[in-house]
Design a protein around this motif. Structure first.
Motif, PDB file in Angstrom:
ATOM      1  N   GLY A   1      -0.487   1.781  -0.860  1.00 29.20           N
ATOM      2  CA  GLY A   1       0.287   3.016  -0.859  1.00 29.20           C
ATOM      3  C   GLY A   1       0.500   3.582  -2.258  1.00 29.20           C
ATOM      4  O   GLY A   1       0.184   4.762  -2.521  1.00 29.20           O
ATOM      5  N   PRO A   2       1.032   2.776  -3.204  1.00 29.59           N
ATOM      6  CA  PRO A   2       1.173   3.258  -4.579  1.00 29.59           C
ATOM      7  C   PRO A   2      -0.157   3.685  -5.196  1.00 29.59           C
ATOM      8  O   PRO A   2      -0.217   4.665  -5.946  1.00 29.59           O
ATOM      9  N   PHE A   3      -1.236   2.960  -4.868  1.00 35.25           N
ATOM     10  CA  PHE A   3      -2.547   3.341  -5.390  1.00 35.25           C
ATOM     11  C   PHE A   3      -2.955   4.710  -4.871  1.00 35.25           C
ATOM     12  O   PHE A   3      -3.467   5.553  -5.624  1.00 35.25           O
ATOM     13  N   ALA A   4      -2.748   4.959  -3.575  1.00 34.64           N
ATOM     14  CA  ALA A   4      -3.096   6.263  -3.008  1.00 34.64           C
ATOM     15  C   ALA A   4      -2.326   7.379  -3.702  1.00 34.64           C
ATOM     16  O   ALA A   4      -2.865   8.471  -3.946  1.00 34.64           O
ATOM     17  N   ALA A   5      -1.067   7.122  -4.034  1.00 32.50           N
ATOM     18  CA  ALA A   5      -0.272   8.118  -4.749  1.00 32.50           C
ATOM     19  C   ALA A   5      -0.857   8.368  -6.135  1.00 32.50           C
ATOM     20  O   ALA A   5      -0.870   9.506  -6.630  1.00 32.50           O
ATOM     21  N   GLN A   6      -1.350   7.317  -6.780  1.00 31.30           N
ATOM     22  CA  GLN A   6      -1.990   7.478  -8.092  1.00 31.30           C
ATOM     23  C   GLN A   6      -3.261   8.309  -7.976  1.00 31.30           C
ATOM     24  O   GLN A   6      -3.556   9.135  -8.854  1.00 31.30           O
ATOM     25  N   VAL A   7      -4.006   8.090  -6.906  1.00 34.56           N
ATOM     26  CA  VAL A   7      -5.224   8.878  -6.691  1.00 34.56           C
ATOM     27  C   VAL A   7      -4.874  10.352  -6.508  1.00 34.56           C
ATOM     28  O   VAL A   7      -5.519  11.237  -7.087  1.00 34.56           O
ATOM     29  N   ALA A   8      -3.848  10.638  -5.718  1.00 34.86           N
ATOM     30  CA  ALA A   8      -3.434  12.026  -5.499  1.00 34.86           C
ATOM     31  C   ALA A   8      -3.049  12.687  -6.810  1.00 34.86           C
ATOM     32  O   ALA A   8      -3.417  13.840  -7.074  1.00 34.86           O
TER      33      ALA A   8
ATOM     34  N   ALA B   1     -13.971   6.396   0.117  1.00 35.73           N
ATOM     35  CA  ALA B   1     -14.573   7.159   1.211  1.00 35.73           C
ATOM     36  C   ALA B   1     -15.729   8.001   0.673  1.00 35.73           C
ATOM     37  O   ALA B   1     -15.800   8.320  -0.523  1.00 35.73           O
ATOM     38  N   ILE B   2     -16.631   8.343   1.583  1.00 37.82           N
ATOM     39  CA  ILE B   2     -17.783   9.151   1.200  1.00 37.82           C
ATOM     40  C   ILE B   2     -17.309  10.446   0.538  1.00 37.82           C
ATOM     41  O   ILE B   2     -16.433  11.141   1.045  1.00 37.82           O
TER      42      ILE B   2
ATOM     43  N   PRO C   1      -6.527   0.464   4.971  1.00 39.78           N
ATOM     44  CA  PRO C   1      -6.890   1.827   4.596  1.00 39.78           C
ATOM     45  C   PRO C   1      -5.883   2.457   3.637  1.00 39.78           C
ATOM     46  O   PRO C   1      -4.691   2.158   3.681  1.00 39.78           O
ATOM     47  N   ALA C   2      -6.391   3.337   2.784  1.00 37.51           N
ATOM     48  CA  ALA C   2      -5.547   4.123   1.887  1.00 37.51           C
ATOM     49  C   ALA C   2      -5.573   5.575   2.354  1.00 37.51           C
ATOM     50  O   ALA C   2      -6.625   6.085   2.759  1.00 37.51           O
TER      51      ALA C   2
ATOM     52  N   ARG D   1      -7.629   9.618   5.126  1.00 37.80           N
ATOM     53  CA  ARG D   1      -8.017   8.296   4.632  1.00 37.80           C
ATOM     54  C   ARG D   1      -9.071   8.436   3.542  1.00 37.80           C
ATOM     55  O   ARG D   1     -10.120   9.046   3.758  1.00 37.80           O
ATOM     56  N   ILE D   2      -8.771   7.868   2.393  1.00 37.68           N
ATOM     57  CA  ILE D   2      -9.623   8.034   1.215  1.00 37.68           C
ATOM     58  C   ILE D   2     -10.449   6.791   0.908  1.00 37.68           C
ATOM     59  O   ILE D   2     -11.186   6.761  -0.080  1.00 37.68           O
ATOM     60  N   GLY D   3     -10.351   5.766   1.750  1.00 39.52           N
ATOM     61  CA  GLY D   3     -11.095   4.538   1.517  1.00 39.52           C
ATOM     62  C   GLY D   3     -10.262   3.340   1.916  1.00 39.52           C
ATOM     63  O   GLY D   3      -9.209   3.484   2.554  1.00 39.52           O
TER      64      GLY D   3
END
Length: 239
Positions: A32-39, A79-80, A152-153, A159-161
């Motif tokens: 979850g924190p990683f997905a926020a970093q990606v955003a 993700a692709i 999943p993230a 979903r980004i991967g």
């Protein structure tokens, strides 16, 4: 210790649930924190493969340091078309030296693999839930029998991967078989498609199919929160 078949079956399932709970919690703790970093990174410029690597690395290294599970490799599978400079990307660290896996240096075919077809990637992306895949020979990373745990993230519901970790079956065997053996029965752990993960039964080998024959009649118990099942050989003296 020798226990009744029903008690032994439930005890074996508990052993498995407790063993895999830490790897699953670890992934859920950082995805979850990683997905926020990606955003946040996407809002400030192109999300290149190298930027993804920089975000994943500290999470992967902490996962490799997990003490109560033999984690061989860890990281994130994009993700692709998530990376701005590649169709897909594997940000992965593994081994005792905890080095980043560089697929391009190994094989062009590995670099261009379509992760979307692989169980450990496909099911978390489809279901939105963590998944345990294997055993399978991991020709992508370790070239050994492997179990992959993946979660999943998501960013804004997309979903980004998947975040993932690998555990070598040989290491899982060393951990689980003595605990199973202490129950006084032959215990076999199987995956969702009826193949052996590990077993105290000398007649079983990792990857064997147990969907028919005598296996169909043996007591089994589905493990909670993991797509795994235990089969326990009954004692012929049981009433």
């Amino acid at each position: 210790m020798t226990t009744g078949t029903g008690t032994a079956t439930r005890a074996a399932a508990t052993i498995v649930e407790e063993y895999f709970s830490s790897p699953i919690r670890t992934l859920l703790g950082w995805v979850g924190p990683f997905a926020a970093q990606v955003a946040e990174a996407k809002s400030s410029g192109p999300l290149t493969s190298s930027r993804i690597d920089a975000l994943v690395e500290p999470h992967a290294l902490r996962t490799l340091g997990l003490r109560d599970a033999p984690v061989y490799g860890a990281g994130f599978i994009a993700a692709i078309d998530l990376p701005s400079d590649a169709r897909n990307h594997l940000a992965w660290w593994q081994g005792e030296d905890r080095r980043q896996l560089v697929l391009a240096a190994q094989s062009l075919n590995k670099e261009n693999i379509d992760y979307s077809a692989l169980e450990w990637y496909r099911l978390p992306m489809e279901t939105g839930e963590p998944h345990i895949a294997g055993p399978y020979v991991d020709y992508l990373c370790s070239d050994e029998y492997t179990i992959t745990v993946a979660a999943p993230a998501e960013v804004d519901g997309v979903r980004i991967g998947v975040a993932g970790l690998d555990m070598l079956v040989a290491e899982v065997e060393r951990d689980l078989l003595p605990r199973f053996a202490a129950l006084g029965r032959e215990v076999t752990l199987i995956n969702g498609i009826g193949r052996v993960v590990v077993s105290t039964d000398p007649r079983c080998a990792t990857g064997d199919a147990v969907r028919s024959g005598r296996w169909a009649e043996l007591p089994r118990f589905a493990c909670a929160d993991v797509a795994l099942t235990v089969i326990v050989e009954p004692d012929p003296t049981d009433p």
